[in-house]
Design a protein around this motif. Structure first.
Motif, mmCIF file in Angstrom:
data_model
loop_
_atom_site.group_PDB
_atom_site.id
_atom_site.type_symbol
_atom_site.label_atom_id
_atom_site.label_comp_id
_atom_site.label_asym_id
_atom_site.label_seq_id
_atom_site.Cartn_x
_atom_site.Cartn_y
_atom_site.Cartn_z
ATOM 1 N N ARG A 106 0.841 -1.209 0.000
ATOM 2 C CA ARG A 106 0.000 0.000 0.000
ATOM 3 C C ARG A 106 0.863 1.242 0.000
ATOM 4 O O ARG A 106 0.662 2.152 -0.795
ATOM 5 C CB ARG A 106 -0.929 -0.010 1.234
ATOM 6 C CG ARG A 106 -1.805 1.247 1.353
ATOM 7 C CD ARG A 106 -2.484 1.329 2.704
ATOM 8 N NE ARG A 106 -1.560 1.521 3.800
ATOM 9 C CZ ARG A 106 -1.007 2.683 4.163
ATOM 10 N NH1 ARG A 106 -1.257 3.785 3.489
ATOM 11 N NH2 ARG A 106 -0.188 2.758 5.195
ATOM 12 N N ARG A 107 1.858 1.275 0.884
ATOM 13 C CA ARG A 107 2.720 2.458 0.977
ATOM 14 C C ARG A 107 3.603 2.626 -0.247
ATOM 15 O O ARG A 107 4.012 3.735 -0.568
ATOM 16 C CB ARG A 107 3.560 2.403 2.254
ATOM 17 C CG ARG A 107 2.681 2.624 3.495
ATOM 18 C CD ARG A 107 3.468 2.661 4.775
ATOM 19 N NE ARG A 107 4.009 1.336 5.041
ATOM 20 C CZ ARG A 107 5.223 1.108 5.541
ATOM 21 N NH1 ARG A 107 6.042 2.090 5.842
ATOM 22 N NH2 ARG A 107 5.628 -0.117 5.758
ATOM 23 N N ARG A 146 -8.795 0.730 5.659
ATOM 24 C CA ARG A 146 -9.279 2.105 5.514
ATOM 25 C C ARG A 146 -8.310 2.945 4.683
ATOM 26 O O ARG A 146 -8.716 3.665 3.765
ATOM 27 C CB ARG A 146 -9.504 2.731 6.892
ATOM 28 C CG ARG A 146 -10.265 4.036 6.884
ATOM 29 C CD ARG A 146 -10.688 4.519 8.273
ATOM 30 N NE ARG A 146 -9.851 4.144 9.398
ATOM 31 C CZ ARG A 146 -10.136 3.144 10.269
ATOM 32 N NH1 ARG A 146 -11.227 2.431 10.143
ATOM 33 N NH2 ARG A 146 -9.321 2.886 11.273
ATOM 34 N N ALA A 147 -7.022 2.833 4.958
ATOM 35 C CA ALA A 147 -6.020 3.600 4.217
ATOM 36 C C ALA A 147 -6.004 3.185 2.744
ATOM 37 O O ALA A 147 -5.880 4.033 1.856
ATOM 38 C CB ALA A 147 -4.637 3.398 4.837
ATOM 39 N N LEU A 148 -6.176 1.911 2.490
ATOM 40 C CA LEU A 148 -6.204 1.421 1.115
ATOM 41 C C LEU A 148 -7.434 1.953 0.383
ATOM 42 O O LEU A 148 -7.336 2.418 -0.757
ATOM 43 C CB LEU A 148 -6.181 -0.106 1.119
ATOM 44 C CG LEU A 148 -5.973 -0.820 -0.201
ATOM 45 C CD1 LEU A 148 -4.708 -0.353 -0.893
ATOM 46 C CD2 LEU A 148 -5.917 -2.316 0.039
ATOM 47 N N THR A 149 -8.571 1.930 1.063
ATOM 48 C CA THR A 149 -9.803 2.468 0.468
ATOM 49 C C THR A 149 -9.653 3.948 0.151
ATOM 50 O O THR A 149 -10.139 4.428 -0.880
ATOM 51 C CB THR A 149 -10.999 2.249 1.431
ATOM 52 O OG1 THR A 149 -11.145 0.823 1.605
ATOM 53 C CG2 THR A 149 -12.273 2.840 0.879
ATOM 54 N N GLU A 150 -8.979 4.676 1.022
ATOM 55 C CA GLU A 150 -8.773 6.117 0.827
ATOM 56 C C GLU A 150 -7.679 6.430 -0.191
ATOM 57 O O GLU A 150 -7.480 7.594 -0.543
ATOM 58 C CB GLU A 150 -8.439 6.780 2.173
ATOM 59 C CG GLU A 150 -9.583 6.728 3.161
ATOM 60 C CD GLU A 150 -9.170 7.129 4.573
ATOM 61 O OE1 GLU A 150 -7.947 7.371 4.826
ATOM 62 O OE2 GLU A 150 -10.048 7.173 5.439
ATOM 63 N N PRO A 155 2.312 6.376 6.006
ATOM 64 C CA PRO A 155 2.431 5.392 7.101
ATOM 65 C C PRO A 155 1.200 5.474 8.007
ATOM 66 O O PRO A 155 0.598 6.534 8.166
ATOM 67 C CB PRO A 155 3.690 5.824 7.849
ATOM 68 C CG PRO A 155 4.460 6.649 6.873
ATOM 69 C CD PRO A 155 3.444 7.300 5.982
ATOM 70 N N LEU A 156 0.847 4.337 8.597
ATOM 71 C CA LEU A 156 -0.257 4.309 9.560
ATOM 72 C C LEU A 156 0.162 5.058 10.820
ATOM 73 O O LEU A 156 1.323 5.089 11.187
ATOM 74 C CB LEU A 156 -0.609 2.870 9.925
ATOM 75 C CG LEU A 156 -1.120 1.986 8.798
ATOM 76 C CD1 LEU A 156 -1.339 0.571 9.324
ATOM 77 C CD2 LEU A 156 -2.398 2.540 8.199
ATOM 78 N N THR A 157 -0.832 5.644 11.465
ATOM 79 C CA THR A 157 -0.551 6.322 12.744
ATOM 80 C C THR A 157 -1.175 5.565 13.876
ATOM 81 O O THR A 157 -2.018 4.746 13.715
ATOM 82 C CB THR A 157 -1.095 7.760 12.734
ATOM 83 O OG1 THR A 157 -2.483 7.717 12.423
ATOM 84 C CG2 THR A 157 -0.348 8.600 11.738
#
Length: 157
Positions: A106-107, A146-150, A155-157
């Motif tokens: 993802r990143r 969620r980050a992938l959908t967005e 990086p995740l927090t």
């Protein structure tokens, strides 16, 4: 069973969590070299690589270590894992290993590969216990999803 390698891994991981990332990375890299030279097994390889991935400053290096962890887990049996901790089951490792790879991809902007690994993590999430570790991994699964959908590559927090 007393496992000197795992005791050293635990100490290095704690140093990394305390902010001594470079020291922890060097220690784990040294342990990796030892197990590669015959001083350990796939259980050690999987654990060392999994934790070493989290200590990388370069995302592509993190991905390489996560791939090494996933490759090593194929050679780990429940019996071997239980020599270290009687509650461990190899299937319980899989959600975290897959999630790490999903987040790496993802990143790196590879949403297709990220989704593939996220689905594998979901498919094995039933192996997680109803405990703090299970809650932690489930929470990360939600964050990566969620980050992938967005479309985020941050990086995740």
């Amino acid at each position: 069973m007393e496992d000197d390698v795992m005791a050293r891994v635990t100490a290095a991981v704690q140093r990394g969590q305390a902010g001594e990332r470079a020291t922890a990375r060097r220690e784990l890299e040294s342990m990796w070299a030892e197990v590669e030279q015959g001083g350990g097994d796939d259980f050690h390889r999987c654990v060392i690589a999994h934790f070493l991935a989290d200590l990388q400053d370069d995302l592509r290096e993190e991905l390489r270590w996560d791939e090494r962890a996933l490759a090593a887990v194929d050679g780990v049996s429940d019996e071997r894992a239980q020599e270290f901790d009687g509650s461990l089951r190899v299937r319980g490792f899989m959600p975290s290993l897959y999630l790490s790879l999903a987040d790496d991809h993802r990143r790196l902007g590879d949403a297709t590969r990220a989704r593939e690994f996220l689905e594998k993590a979901r498919a094995t999430a039933d192996a997680l216990g109803d405990d703090a570790y299970g809650g932690l991994v489930s929470g990360i699964l939600d964050k990566v999803s969620r980050a992938l959908t967005e479309g985020s590559t941050e990086p995740l927090t």
